[in-house]
Write an enzyme that holds these catalytic residues in place. Sequence first.
Site, PDB file in Angstrom:
ATOM      1  N   ARG A   9       0.976   3.475   6.972  1.00 51.19           N
ATOM      2  CA  ARG A   9       0.858   2.435   5.955  1.00 51.19           C
ATOM      3  C   ARG A   9       1.651   2.883   4.719  1.00 51.19           C
ATOM      4  NH1 ARG A   9      -4.886   2.487   4.431  1.00 51.19           N
ATOM      5  NH2 ARG A   9      -4.307   0.749   3.096  1.00 51.19           N
ATOM      6  N   SER A  11       0.696   2.814   1.379  1.00 51.31           N
ATOM      7  CA  SER A  11      -0.001   3.210   0.152  1.00 51.31           C
ATOM      8  C   SER A  11       0.358   4.651  -0.217  1.00 51.31           C
ATOM      9  CB  SER A  11      -1.523   3.099   0.334  1.00 51.31           C
ATOM     10  OG  SER A  11      -1.993   4.129   1.177  1.00 51.31           O
ATOM     11  N   LYS A  79     -11.433   7.914   9.536  1.00 53.17           N
ATOM     12  CA  LYS A  79     -12.577   7.010   9.293  1.00 53.17           C
ATOM     13  C   LYS A  79     -12.169   5.542   9.443  1.00 53.17           C
ATOM     14  CE  LYS A  79     -12.529   6.706   4.188  1.00 53.17           C
ATOM     15  NZ  LYS A  79     -12.465   5.273   3.993  1.00 53.17           N
ATOM     16  N   ASP A  80     -10.856   5.239   9.350  1.00 54.05           N
ATOM     17  CA  ASP A  80     -10.386   3.854   9.508  1.00 54.05           C
ATOM     18  C   ASP A  80     -10.172   3.467  10.976  1.00 54.05           C
ATOM     19  OD1 ASP A  80     -10.340   3.513   6.751  1.00 54.05           O
ATOM     20  OD2 ASP A  80      -8.221   4.068   6.562  1.00 54.05           O
ATOM     21  N   ARG A 131     -21.746   1.191   2.617  1.00 56.89           N
ATOM     22  CA  ARG A 131     -22.427   2.500   2.686  1.00 56.89           C
ATOM     23  C   ARG A 131     -22.665   3.045   1.290  1.00 56.89           C
ATOM     24  NH1 ARG A 131     -20.253   7.359   1.753  1.00 56.89           N
ATOM     25  NH2 ARG A 131     -18.166   6.449   1.745  1.00 56.89           N
ATOM     26  N   ARG A 132     -21.624   3.008   0.459  1.00 58.40           N
ATOM     27  CA  ARG A 132     -21.764   3.530  -0.909  1.00 58.40           C
ATOM     28  C   ARG A 132     -22.758   2.704  -1.713  1.00 58.40           C
ATOM     29  NH1 ARG A 132     -15.292   4.532  -1.366  1.00 58.40           N
ATOM     30  NH2 ARG A 132     -15.280   6.750  -0.829  1.00 58.40           N
ATOM     31  N   ARG A 149     -11.179  -3.336  -4.710  1.00 61.14           N
ATOM     32  CA  ARG A 149     -10.172  -3.132  -3.670  1.00 61.14           C
ATOM     33  C   ARG A 149      -8.936  -2.523  -4.297  1.00 61.14           C
ATOM     34  NH1 ARG A 149      -9.631  -6.281   0.857  1.00 61.14           N
ATOM     35  NH2 ARG A 149      -8.012  -4.755   1.327  1.00 61.14           N
ATOM     36  N   ARG A 155      -7.284   1.551  -8.107  1.00 53.24           N
ATOM     37  CA  ARG A 155      -8.722   1.544  -8.406  1.00 53.24           C
ATOM     38  C   ARG A 155      -9.009   2.297  -9.707  1.00 53.24           C
ATOM     39  NH1 ARG A 155     -11.774   2.495  -2.569  1.00 53.24           N
ATOM     40  NH2 ARG A 155     -10.307   1.296  -1.325  1.00 53.24           N
ATOM     41  N   CYS A 244     -16.397   0.094  10.112  1.00 53.75           N
ATOM     42  CA  CYS A 244     -16.428   0.820   8.844  1.00 53.75           C
ATOM     43  C   CYS A 244     -17.103   0.022   7.722  1.00 53.75           C
ATOM     44  CB  CYS A 244     -15.031   1.296   8.433  1.00 53.75           C
ATOM     45  SG  CYS A 244     -13.844  -0.025   8.314  1.00 53.75           S
TER      46      CYS A 244
END
Length: 526
Positions: A9, A11, A79-80, A131-132, A149, A155, A244
């Site tokens: 990706r 980012s 995790k993704d 989750r958070r 997001r 962020r 996720c």
Amino acid sequence: MKKLTIGTRGSDLALWQANHIKDELAAIGIDAEIKIIKTQGDKILNLRLDKLEGKGFFTKELEEELLGGTIDLAVHCLKDLPTTHPAGLTIAALPPREEASEYLLILKDCVDVTQKLSLKKGAMVGTSSNRRKAQLLGLRPDLEIEDLRGNVPTRIQKLRDEDYDAILIAKAGVKRLNLDVTDLHVEELETTEFIPAPAQGALAIQIRENDTELFDALQKLHDPETAETVTVERKVLNLFEGGCHMPLGCYCKKENGKFEIWTSKAETADHFPERLFLRAESTEGLAEKIVEKFNKDRKKPAKVFISREIGEHSYFRRALENNDIEIEGRSLIRTFPIVTVLDQFILKHVDWVFFSSRNSVEYFFNLKPVLPKKTKFGVVGRGSEDALRKFGHIADFVGESGDITEVAEDFAKLVAGQQILFPRAQDSLQSIQKSLPADAKVIDLPIYETVIEEDIDRSYADVLIFTSPSNVDAYFANNLLEPGQQVIAIGNSTGKKFDEMGVKYALPYSPDEIGLAEAVFGIEMR
């Protein structure tokens, strides 16, 4: 081997990861270039992740290019990645995992150190992770949680623009991008207190299944211990059939040859999360055992006794009431100050003050000590840490484990050649003091005494929790265990009392309300 193409990706963090793997490949003599691929998750920025269709919205397009042969390997945040692979692809290597803990980044004028997590009451926290959100509200029900997001720098900029009072973000992302966050208050949330997403902090190198030459070459980048622990976490996620967006935290680590694993799961982001801690010799059947503990039909205790008064809004009370478990909380001891005026001279050169109980914090600060500015604070666990916060101080050392020997060893590494003041109970076992290096100077300060109550009524609860050795002495002066009753000792100094009595007991990982709640949830009713 031909020059490889790495798919990633675009980012900042994804590019860091791809370049990191490119450098690792170069170190083993393999040349590679990077191809940027946009995913669904990158294109749709106006929706929460759990509102996007299907799974793998940060990985699907990368996997399609792998299968199409336009790239040779893809680098993912593990995790993704969905826990089921497309046919024809495999994870060839998992490099060593970065720290999996979280950073709570707070605008400095929104900091209140007297509150848990250092956040002012009613603060607005940015995160789009269910989750958070569930775990944050479990610890601080007063907080407002708003969607957030964007990539990591975006962020953080939204926080600086004061769209939020604080944001929650993975420590690994901040570290990998070497971001300067010194203008913000950084609260690190340890994995034992705030449980990360399955495989958080781990990278995965995905290739075509039939590319055996590349598979063999990539074994030089593979870390077997990372693979061993994240495999358990991802199997738990798979067995819960969650993506996720599920409010699920799971973290496994290997310590002294054993596997320690924490799990947090909520029904939705707005529900109180259940927490479990297990320790096991092997990973075999471990994920299945964890998932079975969360079975709604599993028999849990109906009533729990604890040798402490439990506040109406405490974490422990909310955790038990969430399972319809009745609480009988009563202290079996009373405490009294034995020092009413403090000799301020003894504080003049103190480097550290160490507290081994909440009572020692309260009795010490009631004496209005005047400490040097350089003074640091150590506490035995999170319960004492919370007590310290009420007096406006943040602990520089917090014992993580319920094993006082481990806490003592960790603290001893920090204090060679320094002066440490120990405000304590008169009958304290002084376990920490005994483990300090020879050149550390101990200043001993008994400031309160413990008096055992007499003629204590027995409890008929299914589980009895004892929060100090004195409480054990008080209860068993006249009482015996009822058939079927189970015992939890808050730490191993309390546990030693039961060792002497020949009584089996459970020991929570951490000597605080979260640890006790985990221990109760893990109890198997016979």
